[in-house]
Design a protein around this motif. Structure first.
Motif, PDB file in Angstrom:
ATOM      1  N   ALA A   7     -63.817  -6.724 -45.801  1.00 27.56           N
ATOM      2  CA  ALA A   7     -63.183  -5.571 -45.156  1.00 27.56           C
ATOM      3  C   ALA A   7     -64.142  -4.916 -44.177  1.00 27.56           C
ATOM      4  O   ALA A   7     -63.755  -4.507 -43.088  1.00 27.56           O
ATOM      5  CB  ALA A   7     -62.743  -4.555 -46.210  1.00 27.56           C
ATOM      6  N   LEU A   8     -65.424  -4.829 -44.545  1.00 28.30           N
ATOM      7  CA  LEU A   8     -66.411  -4.218 -43.658  1.00 28.30           C
ATOM      8  C   LEU A   8     -66.731  -5.139 -42.482  1.00 28.30           C
ATOM      9  O   LEU A   8     -66.678  -4.723 -41.320  1.00 28.30           O
ATOM     10  CB  LEU A   8     -67.696  -3.920 -44.437  1.00 28.30           C
ATOM     11  N   ILE A   9     -67.045  -6.404 -42.762  1.00 27.05           N
ATOM     12  CA  ILE A   9     -67.501  -7.327 -41.715  1.00 27.05           C
ATOM     13  C   ILE A   9     -66.389  -7.573 -40.702  1.00 27.05           C
ATOM     14  O   ILE A   9     -66.592  -7.458 -39.490  1.00 27.05           O
ATOM     15  CB  ILE A   9     -67.971  -8.663 -42.330  1.00 27.05           C
ATOM     16  N   SER A  10     -65.193  -7.921 -41.183  1.00 27.62           N
ATOM     17  CA  SER A  10     -64.073  -8.163 -40.270  1.00 27.62           C
ATOM     18  C   SER A  10     -63.612  -6.869 -39.620  1.00 27.62           C
ATOM     19  O   SER A  10     -63.239  -6.846 -38.445  1.00 27.62           O
ATOM     20  CB  SER A  10     -62.904  -8.804 -41.020  1.00 27.62           C
ATOM     21  N   GLY A  11     -63.660  -5.777 -40.383  1.00 26.16           N
ATOM     22  CA  GLY A  11     -63.150  -4.496 -39.891  1.00 26.16           C
ATOM     23  C   GLY A  11     -63.926  -3.955 -38.707  1.00 26.16           C
ATOM     24  O   GLY A  11     -63.339  -3.517 -37.720  1.00 26.16           O
ATOM     25  N   VAL A  12     -65.280  -3.973 -38.780  1.00 24.87           N
ATOM     26  CA  VAL A  12     -66.061  -3.407 -37.671  1.00 24.87           C
ATOM     27  C   VAL A  12     -65.961  -4.295 -36.428  1.00 24.87           C
ATOM     28  O   VAL A  12     -65.963  -3.791 -35.300  1.00 24.87           O
ATOM     29  CB  VAL A  12     -67.538  -3.169 -38.061  1.00 24.87           C
ATOM     30  N   ALA A  13     -65.868  -5.627 -36.624  1.00 21.04           N
ATOM     31  CA  ALA A  13     -65.738  -6.524 -35.465  1.00 21.04           C
ATOM     32  C   ALA A  13     -64.396  -6.314 -34.774  1.00 21.04           C
ATOM     33  O   ALA A  13     -64.321  -6.227 -33.543  1.00 21.04           O
ATOM     34  CB  ALA A  13     -65.896  -7.974 -35.908  1.00 21.04           C
ATOM     35  N   LYS A  14     -63.340  -6.208 -35.574  1.00 22.47           N
ATOM     36  CA  LYS A  14     -62.004  -5.999 -34.980  1.00 22.47           C
ATOM     37  C   LYS A  14     -61.936  -4.639 -34.300  1.00 22.47           C
ATOM     38  O   LYS A  14     -61.433  -4.508 -33.184  1.00 22.47           O
ATOM     39  CB  LYS A  14     -60.938  -6.106 -36.077  1.00 22.47           C
ATOM     40  N   ALA A  15     -62.479  -3.612 -34.964  1.00 23.69           N
ATOM     41  CA  ALA A  15     -62.441  -2.260 -34.400  1.00 23.69           C
ATOM     42  C   ALA A  15     -63.305  -2.158 -33.148  1.00 23.69           C
ATOM     43  O   ALA A  15     -62.993  -1.391 -32.235  1.00 23.69           O
ATOM     44  CB  ALA A  15     -62.917  -1.243 -35.442  1.00 23.69           C
ATOM     45  N   GLY A  16     -64.394  -2.946 -33.098  1.00 21.70           N
ATOM     46  CA  GLY A  16     -65.320  -2.879 -31.980  1.00 21.70           C
ATOM     47  C   GLY A  16     -65.098  -3.949 -30.933  1.00 21.70           C
ATOM     48  O   GLY A  16     -65.980  -4.163 -30.090  1.00 21.70           O
ATOM     49  N   GLY A  17     -63.960  -4.634 -30.973  1.00 25.49           N
ATOM     50  CA  GLY A  17     -63.638  -5.615 -29.937  1.00 25.49           C
ATOM     51  C   GLY A  17     -64.601  -6.783 -29.884  1.00 25.49           C
ATOM     52  O   GLY A  17     -64.819  -7.377 -28.825  1.00 25.49           O
ATOM     53  N   GLY A  18     -65.173  -7.137 -31.032  1.00 23.27           N
ATOM     54  CA  GLY A  18     -66.141  -8.237 -31.070  1.00 23.27           C
ATOM     55  C   GLY A  18     -65.670  -9.397 -31.913  1.00 23.27           C
ATOM     56  O   GLY A  18     -64.494  -9.739 -31.903  1.00 23.27           O
ATOM     57  N   HIS A  19     -66.577  -9.956 -32.699  1.00 25.24           N
ATOM     58  CA  HIS A  19     -66.280 -11.169 -33.453  1.00 25.24           C
ATOM     59  C   HIS A  19     -67.055 -11.112 -34.768  1.00 25.24           C
ATOM     60  O   HIS A  19     -68.202 -10.648 -34.794  1.00 25.24           O
ATOM     61  CB  HIS A  19     -66.720 -12.385 -32.628  1.00 25.24           C
ATOM     62  N   ALA A  20     -66.426 -11.558 -35.859  1.00 24.03           N
ATOM     63  CA  ALA A  20     -67.059 -11.530 -37.175  1.00 24.03           C
ATOM     64  C   ALA A  20     -67.449 -12.925 -37.613  1.00 24.03           C
ATOM     65  O   ALA A  20     -66.738 -13.892 -37.342  1.00 24.03           O
ATOM     66  CB  ALA A  20     -66.110 -10.909 -38.205  1.00 24.03           C
ATOM     67  N   GLN A  21     -68.578 -13.044 -38.302  1.00 27.97           N
ATOM     68  CA  GLN A  21     -69.029 -14.314 -38.861  1.00 27.97           C
ATOM     69  C   GLN A  21     -69.477 -14.079 -40.297  1.00 27.97           C
ATOM     70  O   GLN A  21     -70.045 -13.028 -40.622  1.00 27.97           O
ATOM     71  CB  GLN A  21     -70.240 -14.861 -38.066  1.00 27.97           C
ATOM     72  N   PHE A  22     -69.246 -15.088 -41.166  1.00 25.98           N
ATOM     73  CA  PHE A  22     -69.709 -15.020 -42.554  1.00 25.98           C
ATOM     74  C   PHE A  22     -70.703 -16.147 -42.791  1.00 25.98           C
ATOM     75  O   PHE A  22     -70.459 -17.297 -42.419  1.00 25.98           O
ATOM     76  CB  PHE A  22     -68.530 -15.121 -43.526  1.00 25.98           C
ATOM     77  N   ILE A  23     -71.835 -15.817 -43.394  1.00 21.48           N
ATOM     78  CA  ILE A  23     -72.916 -16.777 -43.592  1.00 21.48           C
ATOM     79  C   ILE A  23     -73.197 -16.851 -45.084  1.00 21.48           C
ATOM     80  O   ILE A  23     -73.708 -15.903 -45.681  1.00 21.48           O
ATOM     81  CB  ILE A  23     -74.173 -16.330 -42.818  1.00 21.48           C
ATOM     82  N   THR A  24     -72.825 -17.965 -45.706  1.00 20.37           N
ATOM     83  CA  THR A  24     -72.965 -18.094 -47.155  1.00 20.37           C
ATOM     84  C   THR A  24     -73.625 -19.420 -47.511  1.00 20.37           C
ATOM     85  O   THR A  24     -73.733 -20.322 -46.678  1.00 20.37           O
ATOM     86  CB  THR A  24     -71.588 -18.026 -47.847  1.00 20.37           C
ATOM     87  N   GLY A  25     -74.028 -19.516 -48.773  1.00 23.92           N
ATOM     88  CA  GLY A  25     -74.559 -20.773 -49.289  1.00 23.92           C
ATOM     89  C   GLY A  25     -75.705 -21.302 -48.459  1.00 23.92           C
ATOM     90  O   GLY A  25     -76.669 -20.603 -48.158  1.00 23.92           O
ATOM     91  N   ALA A  26     -75.602 -22.561 -48.054  1.00 24.17           N
ATOM     92  CA  ALA A  26     -76.675 -23.208 -47.297  1.00 24.17           C
ATOM     93  C   ALA A  26     -76.493 -23.036 -45.792  1.00 24.17           C
ATOM     94  O   ALA A  26     -77.192 -23.670 -45.004  1.00 24.17           O
ATOM     95  CB  ALA A  26     -76.729 -24.691 -47.658  1.00 24.17           C
ATOM     96  N   ASP A  27     -75.544 -22.196 -45.364  1.00 23.33           N
ATOM     97  CA  ASP A  27     -75.318 -21.992 -43.926  1.00 23.33           C
ATOM     98  C   ASP A  27     -76.595 -21.523 -43.241  1.00 23.33           C
ATOM     99  O   ASP A  27     -77.321 -20.681 -43.773  1.00 23.33           O
ATOM    100  CB  ASP A  27     -74.266 -20.886 -43.690  1.00 23.33           C
TER     101      ASP A  27
END
Length: 815
Positions: free
Chosen positions: A427-447
Motif C-alpha cells: 500500500a505504501l510502495i505502490s501508493g506513493v508512486a501512483k500518487a507521485g506520478g512515478g513507478h513502483a518496484q519491489f525487491i525481494t529474495g535474491a533480486d
C-alpha cells in the motif's frame, strides 16, 4: 490448565487455524484469488479466533463466506460500525459470526474474526479477491501472495492507532499453505518463474496459452509467494468489455457494461535514445533498524542497507552532468548530506559517496512523514524537474497520511518507490508512486536492486509527458462515464489501465475507439485502440469489481483530502458503491452470522490471535547475543521486560537518550512471544534467564562492508564526467598489472581516453548480462569521449581488445 493438543504459539496457546489453501486464476494481467482457511477448535471452551494478515494493496475483496458442518453462510457488505455491532450482538447471544474488515491505516492489511467456534467444531472460511498484475522491468507480470506481515511502526502523533499484528518467526508458523494456479492468455506463455520452489509448469494446450503452476511441497512461510509470468508479445494493447450484472439496476456501475483498456504507449526512438541532462534528483533512504536484515531468507546474504549503498553508488555515477541532487536518510529522525540540493560535480559526488559508504541501519523507527514534509518545503530549482526516489522496507503505520502528502505535492515532482525485502507494505510502495506520478518496484529474495532502480532512473530521465487527454469515439446511442482517475503519467512501454462504464445501446455499429493524446518533448503524439463492444465471455464480474475498487480508492482519497469540510457525502458514496458492488472499502466490512438451529453456544469465549510469519525475526533465529536492531524495526518501538539484579526493567518509547544511541544485545535462554499490540515482548515469566548488555556507543560505526564485486569496483572508479583514470585500481579490476595496461596505449592518446575505452570494452566484453545496470554510465562515458575529439579511436579499440582478450566492435561501444 491449557489443553496442549494441536499446534501451539510461543505463549503455549493452541492455534485454531490449521491450514490455508490458495487457488489463483490468472487471465492475461488480472488474477482472481480464492483462499480457503480451515479452522478447528480442539479446546474444551468456545473460541474467537482473530487473524490479521496482508493482501495486495490494490486487491478488490469481493466474496467472503463460511461453511460450518453442512451449513454455508455468505457474508454481505455493510457499513463498518454497523457490521461490528452485528458481529458483537451475535457473539453475545451465542451465535456464530464472521467479520472481515480492512485496516483503517493501510489498505493492504485485513482482520478476520471467527467468533463462537464451539469445542470440537470446524469451519472453513472462503475469501476471494481480484487484482491487477504489475509490469516489471523485464516485462514480466508480477503476482504476489503476501505471506509475511511485519509489524508496522506507528510514529508518535500520527492519525489512528497502530495496526494490531501478532507475529512469530517463519519457522514457528503453526499452519500450512498449499498454492496452485492456472494461467491463461490470448498470447503464448513463455515461462513462469517464482521466488520459491514450484512443480514444473504444465501446459494445457499445444498453443501454450494455458498452463498450471503449483507450489512444491515443503513451503516454509519464510517469504511472500511471488510469481513472474512472461507472455510473448506482452506489449499488445487489449480491451475487455464485460456485461453488467443481470440483477443490478441499469444505469448503475454494476448494471451497465464496463470496459477495461490496457494501453502500452510507444515513444519515438529519437526521444528514447536521448536522455535529459537536467533535473533535481532526491534520494530518500530508509535507515531504520530493520534495514539491517538480509535481502533474502539467508542470514549470510547482503543486507538491505548494504544493497541500498551499492545502488546509491550506481545512481550517483549515472547522473547527468548539469543536474542537481541530494541524499536524505531517515529512521526515528531524518538527516541530509547537503542543506539543500547541490550541482552534480566531481567534488559533490565524492563528498556524497564518502558519507553513503558509512551509512548503516542505525536510525531507529520508520518515520517517513517528516523528511517528506521537509523535502516538499524546499523550493524547486527552475528548469530542473524534481525526481524523488524512495527506498524503504515499508514498515510504517501511517500509510494513508504519507500517500496523501505525496499526492498533495504531485504537481511539483515525480516519485519513484522501491519496496525492499519481504513484508514491505504494498500500500505504501505502490501508493506513493501512483500518487507521485512515478513507478513502483519491489525487491525481494535474491533480486538485485540495481536493475530495477536503473529502469526507474531511465523513466526519470525521460521527458515528462504533458497535456494528456483521453477521447472516446463510440456509436450513436452509447455514452461513456470514466471510472478510473484521469491519466497523469505515461512512460514508454509501461501499461496504463482505463476503466469506463458504457451506458445505452447501439443500433448498428459494434466497435468503439479510444485515443490517448499527449505532448512529449514539445511534440504532439497519440496512441489509439479500437475495440469490440460485444462483451467478452466468462469474465464473471472481474472487470466491474476492479473498476469499483479503482473508483472506491479515488473517493476514499477525496474524503481524506476534504475531511472536516462539507464534502458532499463522499463517505456515503463509498459505502453505497461498496455495498452495491460487494467490494471492500475502508468504511465497510463483510459480516456473516450463522443463525443455525437457534441453539446458543454455551460458555465463556476464549480469544486466540492467529500469528503471521515475520521475516526478520527468522533472520535472527534467536541466536543471541545479537544487535537489538536485528530483532525489531526500532529499539524505540520495543517494549522489553527482562531480569536484571532480581528486578524487571523496561525499555519503551520514552527510553532515555543514552539508550537510543547505543548497540543493544540480548542473551536469551528460553522462549519469547510477540504481542498483538504491535510490539515485541520478552516476558520474564517465559524466559529462564535473560541477560541484558548495553554497549554505549555515541558514534556507532557501520558494520564492515564485504569487498565489492568487480563491476561495482569499476563503477566506483568512474569520474562524474563519465571518464576513467589510468590507475592501479583500474588495472586490478581489468585483471592486469599497471604496466600491462599502460604498455599498449597508442602514443598519441592521453591516459584518460585510453582508460575510458578500456573500461567500456571490459563492460561490453564481460558484463553484458548486467547491461541495464551500467548502460547509462556507459552513455555518459561515450559522450565524454566525443567531447575529447580523441585521435586513433579505432586503434585504441583494437589494442584494448587485444589486451583484454575481447572482440568488441567500435560501433557496439557507440564510438
Amino acid at each position: 490448565m491449557v489443553n496442549c493438543c494441536g499446534l501451539l504459539t510461543a505463549k503455549k496457546e493452541p492455534v485454531p487455524l490449521k491450514s490455508i489453501e490458495v487457488e489463483v486464476e490468472v487471465r492475461d494481467h488480472v488474477a482472481t484469488v480464492v483462499s480457503t482457511l480451515h479452522y478447528e477448535n480442539k479446546e474444551d471452551k468456545p473460541l474467537e479466533a482473530v487473524f490479521v494478515f496482508p493482501l495486495p494493496a490494490d486487491a478488490a475483496v469481493c466474496h467472503f463466506s463460511a461453511k460450518i458442518g453442512q451449513t454455508q453462510v455468505v457474508a454481505e457488505v455493510q457499513e463498518k460500525q454497523k457490521a461490528r455491532e452485528e458481529y458483537d450482538d451475535a457473539l453475545s447471544s451465542g451465535q456464530q459470526a464472521f467479520l472481515l474488515e480492512e485496516s483503517e491505516q493501510s489498505p493492504d492489511i485485513f482482520s478476520l474474526s471467527v467468533g463462537s467456534l464451539p469445542p470440537g467444531e470446524s469451519a472453513s472460511i472462503r475469501l476471494e479477491y481480484v487484482t491487477e498484475l504489475a509490469v516489471q522491468a523485464d516485462d514480466g507480470l508480477r503476482f504476489c501472495l503476501p505471506a509475511v506481515l511485519n509489524p508496522r511502526y506507528q510514529p508518535q502523533g500520527s492519525e489512528g492507532g497502530s495496526v494490531q499484528v501478532t507475529s512469530v518467526p517463519a519457522s514457528l508458523v503453526p499452519y500450512s499453505l498449499s498454492f496452485s494456479g492456472r494461467v491463461s492468455s490470448p498470447r503464448p506463455i513463455s515461462k513462469v518463474e517464482a521466488n520459491c520452489s514450484l512443480d514444473p509448469l504444465q501446459y494445457l494446450n499445444t498453443e501454450q496459452t494455458q498452463a498450471t503452476v503449483k507450489l512444491a511441497a515443503g513451503y516454509k512461510f519464510d517469504r511472500d509467494v511471488e510469481l513472474l509470468i512472461y507472455y510473448k508479445d506482452a506489449h499488445q494493447p487489449t480491451a475487455v468489455v464485460e456485461a453488467g450484472q443481470a440483477s443490478a439496476k441499469p444505469g448503475t456501475l454494476m448494471g451497465d457494461p464496463v470496459v477495461m483498456l490496457s494501453l502500452y504507449p510507444e515513444f519515438p526512438q529519437a526521444v528514447m535514445s536521448s536522455v535529459a541532462s537536467c533535473g533535481e534528483f532526491l534520494f530518500l533512504l530508509d535507515r531504520s533498524g530493520s534495514m539491517d536484515c538480509p535481502m533474502g531468507n539467508r542470514e549470510q546474504g547482503q543486507t538491505r542497507i548494504g544493497s541500498a549503498r551499492d545502488t546509491l553508488l550506481l545512481l550517483l555515477k549515472s547522473l547527468p552532468m548539469g543536474c542537481y541532487f541530494n541524499i536524505y536518510s531517515f529512521g526515528s529522525s531524518y538527516d541530509h548530506i547537503f542543506p539543500k540540493s547541490v550541482e552534480y560535480s566531481q567534488k559533490s559526488m565524492d563528498e556524497a559517496l564518502k558519507i553513503v559508504e558509512k551509512m548503516d541501519a542505525n536510525m531507529g523507527g520508520t518515520e517517513i512523514l517528516q523528511p517528506l514534509k521537509h523535502i516538499y518545503s524546499q523550493p524547486c530549482i527552475p528548469s530542473q524537474p524534481r525526481q524523488l526516489f524512495v527506498f524503504t522496507d515499508g514498515e510504517v503505520g501511517n500509510t494513508k497520511e504519507v500517500v496523501d502528502l505525496v499526492k498533495k505535492n504531485a504537481g511539483s515532482h515525480r516519485c519513484f518507490s522501491f519496496g525492499i525485502g519481504e513484508g514491505a507494505s504494498s500500500a505504501l510502495i505502490s501508493g506513493v508512486a501512483k500518487a507521485g506520478g512515478g513507478h513502483a518496484q519491489f525487491i525481494t529474495g535474491a533480486d538485485r536492486m540495481q536493475p530495477k532502480v536503473m529502469q526507474s532512473l531511465r523513466f526519470a530521465l525521460q521527458p515528462a509527458v504533458v497535456d494528456i487527454s483521453v477521447t472516446w469515439d463510440l456509436p450513436k446511442g452509447v455514452s461513456v462515464t470514466p471510472v478510473s482517475p484521469s491519466i497523469t503519467t505515461l512512460f514508454h512501454g509501461q501499461r496504463s489501465l482505463l476503466y469506463a462504464q458504457l451506458t445505452g445501446e447501439s443500433s448498428g455499429a459494434t466497435e468503439g475507439c479510444v485515443t490517448v493524446k499527449y505532448s512529449l518533448a514539445g511534440h504532439p503524439s497519440q496512441n489509439q485502440i479500437h475495440f469490440s463492444l460485444k462483451p467478452t465471455e466468462d469474465t464473471g464480474l472481474t472487470v466491474h469489481r476492479l473498476g469499483a475498487r479503482t473508483l472506491i480508492r479515488s473517493l476514499e482519497m477525496e474524503e481524506r483530502e476534504n475531511r472536516g469540510q462539507q464534502n458532499g457525502g463522499v463517505k456515503e458514496k463509498v459505502v453505497e458503491l461498496s455495498v452495491q458492488s460487494g467490494v471492500s472499502s475502508a468504511f465497510t466490512a463483510f459480516i456473516a452470522v450463522n443463525k443455525g438451529n437457534g441453539e446458543a453456544v454455551q460458555g465463556p469465549l476464549l480469544r486466540r490471535n492467529v500469528p503471521t510469519p515475520m521475516m526478520f525475526m527468522q533472520a535472527c533465529a534467536m541466536s543471541m547475543p545479537m544487535p537489538m536492531s536485528r530483532v525489531c524495526a526500532a529499539p524505540r518501538m520495543m517494549m522489553m521486560q527482562y531480569k536484571r539484579s532480581g528486578s524487571v526493567d523496561e525499555c519503551s518509547d520514552d527510553m532515555p537518550d543514552e539508550f537510543e544511541d547505543g548497540t543493544y544485545s540480548l542473551e536469551v535462554d528460553g522462549n519469547y512471544s510477540l504481542e498483538a499490540d504491535g510490539n515485541y515482548s520478552l516476558e520474564a515469566d517465559d524466559i529462564a534467564d535473560c541477560n541484558y548488555m548495553y554497549e554505549k556507543s555515541r558514534d556507532p560505526q557501520p558494520s564492515p562492508m564485504p569487498p565489492r564485486e568487480p563491476l561495482l569496483q569499476l563503477i566506483s572508479l568512474q569520474k562524474a564526467s563519465g571518464s576513467w583514470v589510468l590507475e592501479p585500481a583500474l588495472a586490478t579490476v581489468l585483471g592486469k598489472t599497471s604496466e600491462e595496461v599502460e604498455k599498449p596505449k597508442p602514443a598519441s592518446v592521453n591516459q584518460e581516453v585510453w582508460a575510458t575505452i578500456l573500461a567500456l570494452i571490459w563492460l561490453h566484453g564481460f558484463k553484458m548480462e548486467a547491461q541495464e545496470e551500467w548502460e547509462l554510465l556507459a552513455l555518459k562515458a561515450v559522450s565524454w569521449l566525443h567531447t575529447q575529439k580523441a585521435p586513433c579511436v579505432t586503434e585504441c579499440v583494437e589494442a584494448g581488445n587485444a589486451l583484454l582478450g575481447c572482440k568488441v566492435q567500435k560501433d557496439a561501444l557507440g564510438l
